[in-house]
Design an enzyme around this catalytic site. Structure first.
Site, short mmCIF file in Angstrom:
data_model
loop_
_atom_site.label_atom_id
_atom_site.label_comp_id
_atom_site.label_asym_id
_atom_site.label_seq_id
_atom_site.Cartn_x
_atom_site.Cartn_y
_atom_site.Cartn_z
N PHE A 129 35.59 10.80 -4.83
CA PHE A 129 35.09 11.90 -5.63
C PHE A 129 35.91 13.15 -5.35
O PHE A 129 36.23 13.44 -4.21
CB PHE A 129 33.64 12.21 -5.27
CG PHE A 129 32.67 11.17 -5.72
CD1 PHE A 129 31.80 11.44 -6.76
CD2 PHE A 129 32.65 9.92 -5.13
CE1 PHE A 129 30.90 10.47 -7.19
CE2 PHE A 129 31.76 8.95 -5.56
CZ PHE A 129 30.88 9.23 -6.59
N ILE A 131 35.29 16.84 -6.66
CA ILE A 131 34.50 17.74 -7.50
C ILE A 131 34.90 19.17 -7.18
O ILE A 131 35.03 19.54 -6.00
CB ILE A 131 32.98 17.57 -7.21
CG1 ILE A 131 32.59 16.10 -7.10
CG2 ILE A 131 32.13 18.31 -8.23
CD1 ILE A 131 32.55 15.30 -8.34
N TYR A 134 37.73 20.43 -4.57
CA TYR A 134 38.28 19.28 -3.85
C TYR A 134 39.38 18.56 -4.63
O TYR A 134 40.01 17.66 -4.09
CB TYR A 134 37.17 18.30 -3.47
CG TYR A 134 36.44 18.72 -2.22
CD1 TYR A 134 35.73 19.91 -2.17
CD2 TYR A 134 36.46 17.92 -1.07
CE1 TYR A 134 35.06 20.29 -1.03
CE2 TYR A 134 35.79 18.30 0.07
CZ TYR A 134 35.09 19.48 0.09
OH TYR A 134 34.42 19.86 1.22
N VAL A 180 37.73 12.38 -0.12
CA VAL A 180 39.03 12.72 -0.71
C VAL A 180 39.86 13.64 0.19
O VAL A 180 41.07 13.72 0.06
CB VAL A 180 38.85 13.34 -2.12
CG1 VAL A 180 38.35 14.79 -2.03
CG2 VAL A 180 40.13 13.27 -2.93
N ASP A 181 39.19 14.33 1.13
CA ASP A 181 39.92 15.31 1.95
C ASP A 181 40.57 14.64 3.16
O ASP A 181 40.51 15.13 4.28
CB ASP A 181 38.96 16.44 2.39
CG ASP A 181 37.76 15.91 3.15
OD1 ASP A 181 37.48 14.70 3.06
OD2 ASP A 181 37.10 16.72 3.82
N HIS A 201 32.30 6.79 13.52
CA HIS A 201 32.62 8.22 13.36
C HIS A 201 33.46 8.67 14.55
O HIS A 201 33.10 8.39 15.71
CB HIS A 201 31.30 9.00 13.31
CG HIS A 201 31.44 10.44 12.91
ND1 HIS A 201 32.11 11.36 13.67
CD2 HIS A 201 30.98 11.12 11.82
CE1 HIS A 201 32.06 12.55 13.08
NE2 HIS A 201 31.38 12.42 11.94
N GLU A 271 25.52 10.80 4.78
CA GLU A 271 25.87 10.14 6.04
C GLU A 271 24.62 9.73 6.84
O GLU A 271 24.60 8.69 7.50
CB GLU A 271 26.76 11.06 6.88
CG GLU A 271 27.30 10.42 8.14
CD GLU A 271 28.31 11.33 8.82
OE1 GLU A 271 29.52 11.19 8.57
OE2 GLU A 271 27.89 12.20 9.61
N1 UDP Z 1 33.11 16.55 -2.44
C1 UDP Z 1 33.70 17.08 -3.57
N2 UDP Z 1 33.48 18.39 -3.89
C2 UDP Z 1 32.72 19.22 -3.12
C3 UDP Z 1 32.14 18.69 -1.97
C4 UDP Z 1 32.36 17.36 -1.63
O1 UDP Z 1 34.40 16.38 -4.28
O2 UDP Z 1 32.58 20.42 -3.47
C5 UDP Z 1 33.32 15.13 -2.12
C6 UDP Z 1 34.72 14.87 -1.58
O3 UDP Z 1 35.12 13.56 -1.91
C7 UDP Z 1 34.52 15.01 -0.09
C8 UDP Z 1 33.16 14.33 0.10
O4 UDP Z 1 32.41 14.73 -1.07
O5 UDP Z 1 35.56 14.42 0.66
C9 UDP Z 1 32.38 14.73 1.38
O6 UDP Z 1 32.39 16.12 1.59
P1 UDP Z 1 33.27 16.79 2.76
O7 UDP Z 1 34.57 16.10 2.84
O8 UDP Z 1 33.29 18.28 2.53
O9 UDP Z 1 32.42 16.45 4.04
P2 UDP Z 1 32.98 16.51 5.55
O10 UDP Z 1 33.99 15.43 5.69
O11 UDP Z 1 33.56 17.87 5.80
O12 UDP Z 1 31.73 16.24 6.33
C1 GAL Z 2 31.35 16.37 11.79
C2 GAL Z 2 31.77 16.05 10.38
C3 GAL Z 2 30.55 16.00 9.47
C4 GAL Z 2 29.50 15.09 10.05
C5 GAL Z 2 29.20 15.49 11.46
C6 GAL Z 2 28.16 14.57 12.08
O1 GAL Z 2 32.46 16.24 12.64
O2 GAL Z 2 32.65 17.03 9.88
O3 GAL Z 2 30.91 15.54 8.20
O4 GAL Z 2 29.97 13.78 10.03
O5 GAL Z 2 30.38 15.48 12.25
O6 GAL Z 2 27.70 15.14 13.27
MN MN Z 3 35.52 14.86 4.34
#
Ligand code: UDP
Ligand code: GAL
Ligand code: MN
Length: 322
Positions: A129, A131, A134, A180-181, A201, A271
């Site tokens: 995704f 969005i 991103y 996606v990031d 994780h 998650e």
């Molecule tokens: N995502 C998106 N747009 C947003 C927020 C999230 O497309 O504004 C999607 C994107 O694929 C992203 C995933 O949801 O990789 C999970 O969010 P994020 O990566 O911010 O979570 P983190 O890895 O920081 O916990």
């Molecule tokens: C962070 C991560 C979040 C979530 C969290 C869980 O490192 O950025 O996406 O997985 O850990 O504690």
């Molecule tokens: Mn992410």
């Protein structure tokens, strides 16, 4: 895995405006909001893709299936002999108590696995995704997926579940759901494929269950008490057979809907629900943190022989709109 399996002819579906759509990889101009499904194939896909598959039949085949479906006849191969008295890795756990392999570099022979999956004409869908802001991550994600993937948020669960019913069942064998990031930095191949897989994780693979960031409020559907839990799984990389991913995403979505009705949202969103699901539906493979890593945060410890799928540094404040 070469990207030959992409169905070039796949066009965005007619959808109501504002709803994310499915696209093939051949996107000319990226729209602001995309829900991308990339196909990867193994074996003779052009023949395979012409077959229309009955979703009902797929259900009965895929349930309970572990990795390769049958013991297909391999051709002669020359490789290092597995040694009964020499463990493949001495520094890490390579098997869960329910006998699911934990995938670390050094535990598998990719040539054997490639041959097995190729013989089954396996096809894989990669959902991602992007969005709003991103979309900036898409280019690197796709470029590195081309190089390394199969060499040769809250609505995600709902949408994957939805699409599983409507399309994926007929189009692919396995689904991989990814953030996606991130970028692919090293090989990610068929060794990950199994009926249901989750990834350790990177922040918690050494932690005891009491300190996992599971949802701890009993009111939430994602609640896990402190004396339960095997691993803390990452929301950014999971998958399995379409049937299993459909079950998982549907269950997670339903749990979220129920929580929402009760005015609660789990601490780590999708998650948290994923972790609850995988506690009671044990994955058939567990991927090591080689498959979700953050080098900026965690460096490169020696037990990580490879860093395969890694976070792209981002400014959380600036990029996140949720
Ligand atoms: N995502 C998106 N747009 C947003 C927020 C999230 O497309 O504004 C999607 C994107 O694929 C992203 C995933 O949801 O990789 C999970 O969010 P994020 O990566 O911010 O979570 P983190 O890895 O920081 O916990
Ligand atoms: C962070 C991560 C979040 C979530 C969290 C869980 O490192 O950025 O996406 O997985 O850990 O504690
Ligand atoms: Mn992410």
């Amino acid at each position: 895995m070469s990207p030959v399996g992409r169905r070039g002819g796949w066009r965005p579906r007619e959808e109501s405006p504002g709803k994310p759509k499915c696209f093939s990889l051949h996107l000319g101009i990226l729209p602001l909001t995309v829900f991308l499904l990339v196909f990867f194939g193994y074996g003779f896909l052009s023949q395979r893709s012409q077959k229309s598959r009955d979703p009902g039949a797929v259900t009965s085949v895929d349930v309970g299936e572990l990795d390769v479906r049958e013991a297909a006849a391999l051709s002669r191969m020359v490789y290092a002999q597995p040694k009964t008295l020499t463990p493949s890795r001495e520094d890490v756990l390579v098997l869960t108590p329910w006998l699911a392999p934990i995938i670390w570099e050094g535990t598998f022979n990719i040539d054997i696995l490639n041959e097995q999956f190729r013989l089954q004409n396996t096809t894989i869908g990669l959902t991602v995704f992007a969005i709003k802001k991103y979309v900036v991550f898409l280019k690197l994600f796709l470029e590195t997926a081309e190089q390394h993937f199969m060499d040769v948020s809250m609505h995600r669960m709902e949408m994957i579940s939805d699409f599983s019913e409507r399309r994926f069942l007929q189009e692919v064998d396995y689904l991989v759901c990814a953030d996606v990031d991130m970028k692919f930095q090293d090989h990610v191949g068929v060794e990950i494929l199994s009926a249901l897989f989750g990834t350790l994780h990177p922040g918690f693979y050494k932690s005891s269950r009491g300190s996992f960031t599971y949802e701890r409020r009993p009111k939430s559907q994602a609640y896990i008490p402190r004396d339960e839990g095997d691993f803390y799984y990452a929301g950014g990389f999971f998958g399995g057979s379409v049937v299993e991913v459909h079950r998982l995403t549907k269950a997670c979505h339903q749990a979220m809907v129920e929580d929402k009705a009760n005015g609660i949202e789990a601490v780590w969103h999708d998650e948290s629900y994923l972790n609850k699901y995988l506690l009671y539906h044990k994955p058939t493979k567990v991927l090591s943190p080689e498959y979700v890593w953050d080098q900026q945060l965690l460096g490169w410890p020696s037990i990580m022989k490879k860093l395969r799928y890694v976070a792209v540094p981002k400014n959380h404040q600036a990029i996140r709109n949720r």
